[in-house]
Write a protein that holds these residues in place. Structure first.
Motif, PDB file in Angstrom:
ATOM      1  N   ILE A 139     -25.464 -38.902  -8.477  1.00  0.00           N
ATOM      2  CA  ILE A 139     -24.951 -38.070  -9.567  1.00  0.00           C
ATOM      3  C   ILE A 139     -23.963 -38.907 -10.363  1.00  0.00           C
ATOM      4  O   ILE A 139     -23.013 -39.453  -9.790  1.00  0.00           O
ATOM      5  N   ASP A 140     -24.178 -39.008 -11.665  1.00  0.00           N
ATOM      6  CA  ASP A 140     -23.316 -39.837 -12.507  1.00  0.00           C
ATOM      7  C   ASP A 140     -22.058 -39.051 -12.882  1.00  0.00           C
ATOM      8  O   ASP A 140     -21.985 -38.433 -13.945  1.00  0.00           O
ATOM      9  N   ILE A 141     -21.090 -39.059 -11.989  1.00  0.00           N
ATOM     10  CA  ILE A 141     -19.847 -38.319 -12.198  1.00  0.00           C
ATOM     11  C   ILE A 141     -19.083 -38.868 -13.394  1.00  0.00           C
ATOM     12  O   ILE A 141     -18.530 -38.111 -14.204  1.00  0.00           O
ATOM     13  N   ASN A 142     -19.045 -40.193 -13.526  1.00  0.00           N
ATOM     14  CA  ASN A 142     -18.285 -40.802 -14.623  1.00  0.00           C
ATOM     15  C   ASN A 142     -18.800 -40.340 -15.975  1.00  0.00           C
ATOM     16  O   ASN A 142     -18.018 -40.022 -16.887  1.00  0.00           O
ATOM     17  N   ALA A 143     -20.113 -40.295 -16.151  1.00  0.00           N
ATOM     18  CA  ALA A 143     -20.681 -39.874 -17.431  1.00  0.00           C
ATOM     19  C   ALA A 143     -20.386 -38.407 -17.704  1.00  0.00           C
ATOM     20  O   ALA A 143     -20.119 -38.019 -18.844  1.00  0.00           O
ATOM     21  N   ARG A 144     -20.425 -37.589 -16.663  1.00  0.00           N
ATOM     22  CA  ARG A 144     -20.213 -36.148 -16.860  1.00  0.00           C
ATOM     23  C   ARG A 144     -18.760 -35.805 -17.170  1.00  0.00           C
ATOM     24  O   ARG A 144     -18.491 -34.850 -17.891  1.00  0.00           O
ATOM     25  N   VAL A 157     -18.290 -28.615 -17.567  1.00  0.00           N
ATOM     26  CA  VAL A 157     -19.665 -28.577 -18.056  1.00  0.00           C
ATOM     27  C   VAL A 157     -20.564 -28.596 -16.830  1.00  0.00           C
ATOM     28  O   VAL A 157     -20.458 -29.485 -15.988  1.00  0.00           O
ATOM     29  N   ASP A 158     -21.446 -27.591 -16.704  1.00  0.00           N
ATOM     30  CA  ASP A 158     -22.251 -27.493 -15.494  1.00  0.00           C
ATOM     31  C   ASP A 158     -23.436 -28.448 -15.540  1.00  0.00           C
ATOM     32  O   ASP A 158     -23.597 -29.231 -16.490  1.00  0.00           O
ATOM     33  N   ASP A 159     -24.272 -28.395 -14.517  1.00  0.00           N
ATOM     34  CA  ASP A 159     -25.382 -29.330 -14.391  1.00  0.00           C
ATOM     35  C   ASP A 159     -26.417 -29.181 -15.496  1.00  0.00           C
ATOM     36  O   ASP A 159     -27.210 -30.093 -15.743  1.00  0.00           O
ATOM     37  N   ASP A 160     -26.416 -28.037 -16.169  1.00  0.00           N
ATOM     38  CA  ASP A 160     -27.361 -27.800 -17.265  1.00  0.00           C
ATOM     39  C   ASP A 160     -26.758 -28.041 -18.638  1.00  0.00           C
ATOM     40  O   ASP A 160     -27.371 -27.737 -19.665  1.00  0.00           O
ATOM     41  N   GLY A 161     -25.515 -28.576 -18.661  1.00  0.00           N
ATOM     42  CA  GLY A 161     -24.870 -28.889 -19.923  1.00  0.00           C
ATOM     43  C   GLY A 161     -24.131 -27.734 -20.556  1.00  0.00           C
ATOM     44  O   GLY A 161     -23.637 -27.856 -21.687  1.00  0.00           O
ATOM     45  N   ARG A 162     -24.031 -26.609 -19.869  1.00  0.00           N
ATOM     46  CA  ARG A 162     -23.330 -25.451 -20.416  1.00  0.00           C
ATOM     47  C   ARG A 162     -21.851 -25.504 -20.062  1.00  0.00           C
ATOM     48  O   ARG A 162     -21.475 -25.943 -18.970  1.00  0.00           O
ATOM     49  N   VAL A 185     -19.857 -22.895  -9.794  1.00  0.00           N
ATOM     50  CA  VAL A 185     -20.131 -22.627 -11.207  1.00  0.00           C
ATOM     51  C   VAL A 185     -20.402 -23.885 -12.016  1.00  0.00           C
ATOM     52  O   VAL A 185     -21.034 -23.822 -13.073  1.00  0.00           O
ATOM     53  N   GLY A 186     -19.921 -25.047 -11.530  1.00  0.00           N
ATOM     54  CA  GLY A 186     -20.039 -26.249 -12.345  1.00  0.00           C
ATOM     55  C   GLY A 186     -20.599 -27.465 -11.644  1.00  0.00           C
ATOM     56  O   GLY A 186     -20.678 -28.542 -12.246  1.00  0.00           O
ATOM     57  N   GLY A 187     -20.982 -27.323 -10.374  1.00  0.00           N
ATOM     58  CA  GLY A 187     -21.583 -28.443  -9.663  1.00  0.00           C
ATOM     59  C   GLY A 187     -20.581 -29.509  -9.265  1.00  0.00           C
ATOM     60  O   GLY A 187     -19.362 -29.334  -9.363  1.00  0.00           O
ATOM     61  N   PRO A 188     -21.079 -30.653  -8.806  1.00  0.00           N
ATOM     62  CA  PRO A 188     -20.214 -31.722  -8.295  1.00  0.00           C
ATOM     63  C   PRO A 188     -19.167 -32.211  -9.290  1.00  0.00           C
ATOM     64  O   PRO A 188     -18.019 -32.458  -8.916  1.00  0.00           O
ATOM     65  N   ALA A 189     -19.552 -32.373 -10.556  1.00  0.00           N
ATOM     66  CA  ALA A 189     -18.599 -32.893 -11.536  1.00  0.00           C
ATOM     67  C   ALA A 189     -17.411 -31.955 -11.696  1.00  0.00           C
ATOM     68  O   ALA A 189     -16.268 -32.401 -11.829  1.00  0.00           O
ATOM     69  N   CYS A 190     -17.667 -30.655 -11.671  1.00  0.00           N
ATOM     70  CA  CYS A 190     -16.575 -29.688 -11.798  1.00  0.00           C
ATOM     71  C   CYS A 190     -15.687 -29.720 -10.559  1.00  0.00           C
ATOM     72  O   CYS A 190     -14.466 -29.579 -10.660  1.00  0.00           O
ATOM     73  N   ALA A 191     -16.293 -29.916  -9.392  1.00  0.00           N
ATOM     74  CA  ALA A 191     -15.497 -30.032  -8.174  1.00  0.00           C
ATOM     75  C   ALA A 191     -14.574 -31.252  -8.245  1.00  0.00           C
ATOM     76  O   ALA A 191     -13.388 -31.177  -7.900  1.00  0.00           O
ATOM     77  N   VAL A 192     -15.113 -32.377  -8.708  1.00  0.00           N
ATOM     78  CA  VAL A 192     -14.294 -33.590  -8.843  1.00  0.00           C
ATOM     79  C   VAL A 192     -13.193 -33.371  -9.867  1.00  0.00           C
ATOM     80  O   VAL A 192     -12.022 -33.734  -9.634  1.00  0.00           O
TER      81      VAL A 192
END
Length: 391
Positions: free
Chosen positions: A60-65, A137-142, A158-165
């Motif tokens: 999962i590209d956390i940096n990009a998200r 921003v969730d995994d679907d870009g919302r 609600v937001g996947g791994p990037a939101c958790a980070v």
């Protein structure tokens, strides 16, 4: 601490903050420690195996998200990463815990590797902690709106791994170098591949929801029982998530010791089975989604044993409005994050008044060799003293 920067800093955690990792005995921390051990043991002559294992990894590209809205990249030689244990409450995971809802991160640990890679601190974040969840921003870009007094584990929901980070970085002010997600079902299979984990229970642990019925003594837990143990909460301590975290921390110490002692690392066939299971059990960030990258990461962990890893719970207190929830203990929680940001040990004074470090749950489980032989319980036990549930 918490200063924002437009710099992307160390891409994938391999930038300014990196120093040559120390090499030593092969040890591990939960699933990623096991991945480290088996990959290092495998050496570089398993090219075809690496291709197989690479196919198990999807990063999962956390940096990009997350972009540039992140804490400042600190150049002090340390390394920080977030480990989440995920449970969709569906399929193979449905039988544990009894909670409802979508995918959540029931286990969250910030792992801090100190400069030199000879010591580590692990800070568990209670899933029931009420926090201010940032806009994500969730995994679907919302876009998911920010929310006050949200439970910590809803960030992943609600937001996947990037939101958790992003939530952890906002709470701590520390930039996460890496992200590793561990699937509970994969964790269970890995324990079975390792031949179980030996623990000692100092008091009975009986929990119908997690299918455990353990008398005091030493037990070799299979994957089903191990997963049940780290999910147990209602029958230990005050029945809160804090007691479960204490059980998890004690179990992980035993797990690390087990990985060091297991003899299958000299068996190429068994080694491949373990590596295959371990790489299927994790979802890393995109900077760790190949065997080559994992090996580089593993070398920085290879010198760590149980005594080198300090495990604490983020200082919390019970919420005065809702006693079923906790909130960060002001001042004390910040002391923990500040110490890690400066690559210093966590001060004992920060943990004195924390609800997370009280209660008996942390004394219920110890390493399997800590009781006299006369008190040991032979073999595996499960509900009613019989076969483990699902085993």
């Amino acid at each position: 601490m918490g200063e924002q920067s437009s710099s992307t800093g160390r891409a994938g955690g391999r930038g300014r903050r990196r120093k040559p990792p120390s090499k030593g005995r092969k040890a591990g921390k939960a699933v990623i420690w096991t991945v480290s051990a088996v990959l290092l043991a495998g050496g570089t002559g398993l090219g075809y195996v690496y291709l197989k294992l690479d196919g198990n990894l999807e990063g999962i590209d956390i940096n990009a998200r997350l972009g540039t809205d992140r804490p400042r990249d600190v150049d002090n030689g340390s390394l920080d990463f977030l480990v989440l244990g995920s449970d969709s409450r569906a399929g193979s995971n449905a039988g544990y815990g009894g909670d409802e809802g979508g995918a959540r991160a029931d286990t969250a640990m910030v792992v801090h590797l100190y400069d030199g890679r000879k010591k580590a601190s692990v800070v568990s974040i209670p899933r029931d902690t009420l926090i201010t969840r940032p806009q994500c921003v969730d995994d679907d870009g919302r876009t998911v709106a920010a929310q006050n007094r949200a439970m910590f584990n809803t960030a992943y929901e609600v937001g996947g791994p990037a939101c958790a980070v992003k939530t952890v970085e906002q709470m701590s002010g520390i930039r996460m170098d890496h992200y590793i997600e561990v699937d509970f079902t994969g964790f269970k299979k890995l324990i079975d591949e390792l031949g179980g984990v030996e623990i000692t229970t100092t008091k009975p642990i009986k929990d119908a929801k997690s299918h455990l019925d353990l008398e005091p003594g030493t037990h070799t837990l299979d994957g089903e029982q191990s997963l049940g143990l780290v999910r147990t909460r209602s029958s230990v301590g005050d029945g809160s998530d804090l007691g479960r975290i204490q059980l998890q921390q004690a179990f992980m110490k035993a797990f690390i010791a087990q990985v060091k002692e297991v003899g299958v690392l000299n068996d190429p066939t068994k080694l491949l089975d373990i590596a295959d299971t371990a790489t299927k059990a994790i979802t890393p960030d995109s900077e760790l989604d190949s065997v080559t990258e994992l090996i580089g990461f593993a070398e920085g962990l290879s010198g760590l044993g149980p005594s080198d890893v300090e495990m604490v719970t983020m200082p919390v207190e019970y919420d005065p409005v809702d006693p079923n929830r906790v909130i960060p203990l002001k001042g004390a929680a910040q002391q923990v994050w500040t110490a890690l940001s400066l690559d210093k040990p966590i001060p004992a004074s920060a943990l004195t008044d924390s609800a997370g470090d009280k209660g008996e749950a942390g004394t219920l489980v110890k390493g399997g060799d800590t009781v006299p032989d006369g008190q040991k319980t032979a073999g595996k036990t499960g509900p009613d003293g019989g076969t483990p549930a699902g085993g």
